[in-house]
Write a protein that holds these residues in place. Structure first.
Motif, PDB file in Angstrom:
ATOM      1  N   MET A 128       0.842  -1.197   0.000  1.00  0.00           N
ATOM      2  CA  MET A 128       0.000   0.000   0.000  1.00  0.00           C
ATOM      3  C   MET A 128       0.880   1.250   0.000  1.00  0.00           C
ATOM      4  N   GLN A 129       0.546   2.200  -0.872  1.00  0.00           N
ATOM      5  CA  GLN A 129       1.293   3.441  -0.945  1.00  0.00           C
ATOM      6  C   GLN A 129       1.010   4.306   0.276  1.00  0.00           C
ATOM      7  N   LYS A 130       2.084   4.764   0.922  1.00  0.00           N
ATOM      8  CA  LYS A 130       1.923   5.609   2.094  1.00  0.00           C
ATOM      9  C   LYS A 130       1.743   7.064   1.681  1.00  0.00           C
ATOM     10  N   ASN A 131       1.224   7.868   2.621  1.00  0.00           N
ATOM     11  CA  ASN A 131       0.996   9.301   2.427  1.00  0.00           C
ATOM     12  C   ASN A 131      -0.039   9.583   1.339  1.00  0.00           C
ATOM     13  N   ASN A 132      -0.938   8.631   1.103  1.00  0.00           N
ATOM     14  CA  ASN A 132      -2.028   8.845   0.149  1.00  0.00           C
ATOM     15  C   ASN A 132      -2.984   9.880   0.739  1.00  0.00           C
ATOM     16  N   PRO A 133      -3.177  11.021   0.058  1.00  0.00           N
ATOM     17  CA  PRO A 133      -3.996  12.098   0.638  1.00  0.00           C
ATOM     18  C   PRO A 133      -5.403  11.650   1.025  1.00  0.00           C
ATOM     19  N   SER A 134      -6.035  10.817   0.202  1.00  0.00           N
ATOM     20  CA  SER A 134      -7.403  10.377   0.496  1.00  0.00           C
ATOM     21  C   SER A 134      -7.450   9.556   1.782  1.00  0.00           C
ATOM     22  N   ILE A 135      -6.485   8.649   1.930  1.00  0.00           N
ATOM     23  CA  ILE A 135      -6.459   7.797   3.117  1.00  0.00           C
ATOM     24  C   ILE A 135      -6.098   8.605   4.357  1.00  0.00           C
ATOM     25  N   ILE A 136      -5.134   9.519   4.219  1.00  0.00           N
ATOM     26  CA  ILE A 136      -4.742  10.357   5.359  1.00  0.00           C
ATOM     27  C   ILE A 136      -5.922  11.204   5.823  1.00  0.00           C
ATOM     28  N   ASN A 137      -6.613  11.835   4.884  1.00  0.00           N
ATOM     29  CA  ASN A 137      -7.765  12.664   5.246  1.00  0.00           C
ATOM     30  C   ASN A 137      -8.867  11.831   5.893  1.00  0.00           C
ATOM     31  N   ALA A 138      -9.069  10.613   5.371  1.00  0.00           N
ATOM     32  CA  ALA A 138     -10.083   9.730   5.963  1.00  0.00           C
ATOM     33  C   ALA A 138      -9.692   9.317   7.370  1.00  0.00           C
ATOM     34  N   TRP A 139      -8.392   9.041   7.571  1.00  0.00           N
ATOM     35  CA  TRP A 139      -7.895   8.686   8.908  1.00  0.00           C
ATOM     36  C   TRP A 139      -8.153   9.838   9.882  1.00  0.00           C
ATOM     37  N   CYS A 140      -7.866  11.054   9.453  1.00  0.00           N
ATOM     38  CA  CYS A 140      -8.083  12.222  10.309  1.00  0.00           C
ATOM     39  C   CYS A 140      -9.559  12.414  10.633  1.00  0.00           C
ATOM     40  N   MET A 141     -10.435  11.966   9.743  1.00  0.00           N
ATOM     41  CA  MET A 141     -11.867  12.135   9.969  1.00  0.00           C
ATOM     42  C   MET A 141     -12.367  11.322  11.160  1.00  0.00           C
ATOM     43  N   TYR A 142     -11.622  10.287  11.557  1.00  0.00           N
ATOM     44  CA  TYR A 142     -12.081   9.571  12.741  1.00  0.00           C
ATOM     45  C   TYR A 142     -11.873  10.423  13.992  1.00  0.00           C
ATOM     46  N   ASP A 143     -10.836  11.259  13.990  1.00  0.00           N
ATOM     47  CA  ASP A 143     -10.697  12.232  15.082  1.00  0.00           C
ATOM     48  C   ASP A 143     -11.893  13.182  15.071  1.00  0.00           C
ATOM     49  N   TRP A 144     -12.288  13.618  13.873  1.00  0.00           N
ATOM     50  CA  TRP A 144     -13.464  14.481  13.722  1.00  0.00           C
ATOM     51  C   TRP A 144     -14.698  13.791  14.288  1.00  0.00           C
ATOM     52  N   ALA A 145     -14.814  12.492  14.024  1.00  0.00           N
ATOM     53  CA  ALA A 145     -16.009  11.740  14.424  1.00  0.00           C
ATOM     54  C   ALA A 145     -16.074  11.499  15.928  1.00  0.00           C
ATOM     55  N   ASN A 146     -14.956  11.028  16.515  1.00  0.00           N
ATOM     56  CA  ASN A 146     -15.018  10.577  17.921  1.00  0.00           C
ATOM     57  C   ASN A 146     -14.709  11.653  18.941  1.00  0.00           C
ATOM     58  N   SER A 147     -14.113  12.759  18.526  1.00  0.00           N
ATOM     59  CA  SER A 147     -13.710  13.780  19.499  1.00  0.00           C
ATOM     60  C   SER A 147     -14.895  14.473  20.143  1.00  0.00           C
ATOM     61  N   VAL A 148     -16.083  14.369  19.540  1.00  0.00           N
ATOM     62  CA  VAL A 148     -17.265  14.961  20.167  1.00  0.00           C
ATOM     63  C   VAL A 148     -17.558  14.270  21.498  1.00  0.00           C
ATOM     64  N   HIS A 149     -17.156  13.000  21.617  1.00  0.00           N
ATOM     65  CA  HIS A 149     -17.333  12.312  22.903  1.00  0.00           C
ATOM     66  C   HIS A 149     -16.452  12.952  23.966  1.00  0.00           C
ATOM     67  N   ALA A 150     -15.180  13.195  23.606  1.00  0.00           N
ATOM     68  CA  ALA A 150     -14.250  13.793  24.563  1.00  0.00           C
ATOM     69  C   ALA A 150     -14.710  15.180  24.983  1.00  0.00           C
ATOM     70  N   LEU A 151     -15.339  15.915  24.068  1.00  0.00           N
ATOM     71  CA  LEU A 151     -15.732  17.287  24.386  1.00  0.00           C
ATOM     72  C   LEU A 151     -17.080  17.356  25.108  1.00  0.00           C
ATOM     73  N   VAL A 152     -18.106  16.757  24.526  1.00  0.00           N
ATOM     74  CA  VAL A 152     -19.454  16.896  25.073  1.00  0.00           C
ATOM     75  C   VAL A 152     -19.686  15.978  26.272  1.00  0.00           C
ATOM     76  N   ILE A 153     -19.270  14.708  26.145  1.00  0.00           N
ATOM     77  CA  ILE A 153     -19.539  13.731  27.196  1.00  0.00           C
ATOM     78  C   ILE A 153     -18.535  13.835  28.341  1.00  0.00           C
ATOM     79  N   VAL A 154     -17.257  13.954  28.013  1.00  0.00           N
ATOM     80  CA  VAL A 154     -16.224  13.933  29.047  1.00  0.00           C
ATOM     81  C   VAL A 154     -15.978  15.310  29.655  1.00  0.00           C
ATOM     82  N   SER A 155     -15.961  16.349  28.826  1.00  0.00           N
ATOM     83  CA  SER A 155     -15.430  17.631  29.291  1.00  0.00           C
ATOM     84  C   SER A 155     -16.448  18.724  29.551  1.00  0.00           C
TER      85      SER A 155
END
Length: 437
Positions: free
Chosen positions: A1-28
């Motif tokens: 698999m080719q590393k540093n693929n922009p589509s995959i990197i952006n998709a990986w970062c989107m999981y931070d976008w998805a789950n961080s609402v738990h850390a902010l709204v539920i936890v903090s």
């Protein structure tokens, strides 16, 4: 698999976008404030009965976090073993994601009459969040090259901050202006917020689930394959003898994470219970922390490029020492806001930099990154267990959260001392080159 693929990197970062609402709204933010206002005795005191035991609600909150992460630390090695032998790492990431998100949505039914059930749902949301992060983090060395770890890790945390701020602004508008949404029940905006967290988490998680590569390599099962996760952790532990800088970093990481993550989980409870700040002020403060945190993540990534990861982490831990000192003497709302801004500056920066530093220190050409990140995440979970347990126990024994803050201050001092034993990454790389590695 080719590393540093922009589509995959952006998709990986989107999981931070998805789950961080738990850390902010539920936890903090909204959940701790709602918990403090709801977990009260009949007479209105914070001393409540939980399975026949009388316990202060803030201590129950701390202990719930401790137990949740202890459970995660125990089950993750089993899950990574099954993932290794079935080649289905992404499926485990999905399972924990859906467990956490569904638990958040069910918190919609949190009232005084459902307190015990809601405590269990809060615990399950923590287990789901922390469990999915183990598999999420392990993707970084698989999809990116080392020189990009700092940048991509910081991008992920910043995406998480931005996404969670957007949802919090919506939830905050319901809390402050319920009449605009036709809401008349006082507690309903907070409960709707818990539901929106789960919905947001599931919906945006579909992006990384679609783009992140699936494992196709399966290992042959042996007689004790189910215990292989613990065996792999043991192997990583013994490999640390040949990786002195990695071992020293993990020791320091374990200690300062005890303090850092505990602050993240109890800061709002401190403001609500100790300083008696109004809920709206607390939620706005957490929003401010997130906005400052976006800049903080990139600031520490830039600082690490100048002086090296270890020295940048030492700067961050030093700031945490001053934060704890300031928090101990805080009595006014404005003082709390100033401390909160400092927390935002270093909170995400140290987390993203820690993840990137660990990725860099893993031995080159390591194929089984999941085992190393399982060790990293189990270490982090155990640090949270110990940190929140210490915080709750000190408050229980002394009756004051301020004494718990002093305990955290001492933890950060020890973490700084341990970090000081590690040379900068530039010195480390020089020694590798000199030895022909």
């Amino acid at each position: 698999m080719q590393k540093n693929n922009p589509s995959i990197i952006n998709a990986w970062c989107m999981y931070d976008w998805a789950n961080s609402v738990h850390a902010l709204v539920i936890v903090s933010s909204i959940f701790p404030v709602y918990f403090s206002a709801t977990a009260l005795s009949i007479s209105g005191t914070p001393n409540i009965h939980f399975f026949g035991l009388e316990i202060k609600s803030s201590i129950l909150f701390s202990y719930t976090v401790s137990v949740s992460f202890l459970i995660t630390a125990l089950i993750i090695p089993l899950c990574t073993a099954i993932a290794d032998f079935t080649g289905k790492k992404k499926r485990f990431m999905k399972f924990f994601c859906y467990l956490g998100a569904t638990s958040c949505m069910l918190l919609y039914f949190f009232t005084k009459d459902t307190l015990i059930l809601s405590v269990f749902l809060f615990a399950l949301s923590l287990i789901g969040w922390s469990g999915s992060i183990v598999f999420y983090d392990s993707y970084l060395p698989e999809i990116a090259t080392e020189e990009n770890y700092d940048r991509y890790s910081a991008r992920g945390f910043s995406m998480g901050y931005l996404g969670s701020v957007i949802l919090l602004l919506f939830n905050l508008s319901m809390v402050l202006f319920p009449q605009f949404y036709g809401i008349t029940e006082k507690a309903l905006p907070a409960r709707i917020s818990f539901f929106t967290v789960g919905l947001w988490w599931i919906l945006f998680a579909q992006i990384p689930f679609h783009y992140l590569p699936s494992q196709h390599i399966k290992r042959e099962k042996n007689g004790r394959w189910l215990l292989n996760g613990f065996t792999e952790l043991k192997k990583v532990y013994f490999q640390l003898k040949d990786q002195p800088y990695l071992a020293k970093f993990l020791s320091a990481f374990f200690i300062y994470t005890m303090g850092l993550r505990t602050v993240m989980y109890v800061a709002t409870i401190f403001g609500a219970s100790e300083l008696k700040l109004p809920s709206q002020s607390l939620i706005i403060t957490v929003l401010l922390i997130q906005l400052v945190g976006i800049a903080g993540s990139f600031a520490f990534a830039s600082l690490s490029a100048r002086i090296g990861n270890i020295y940048a982490l030492m700067v961050g831990v030093t700031i945490w020492i001053f934060i704890c000192t300031g928090a101990y003497f805080t009595t006014e709302a404005m003082e709390f806001y100033i401390v909160a801004c400092a927390v935002g500056l270093v909170m995400g920066g140290i987390q993203s930099l820690s993840r990137a530093t660990y990725s860099k220190l893993i031995p080159e050409n390591t194929q089984d990154t999941a085992s190393f990140f399982s060790f990293y995440d189990v270490s982090e979970k155990l640090a949270i267990v110990i940190g929140t347990f210490i915080y709750g126990t000190v408050e229980y024994l002394t009756g004051s959260m301020r004494n718990s803050i002093l305990a955290l201050l001492l933890i950060f001092v020890v973490g700084l001392i341990l970090l000081s034993r590690i040379p900068s990454q530039k010195v480390y790389q020089y020694e590798l080159d000199r030895n022909g590695n």
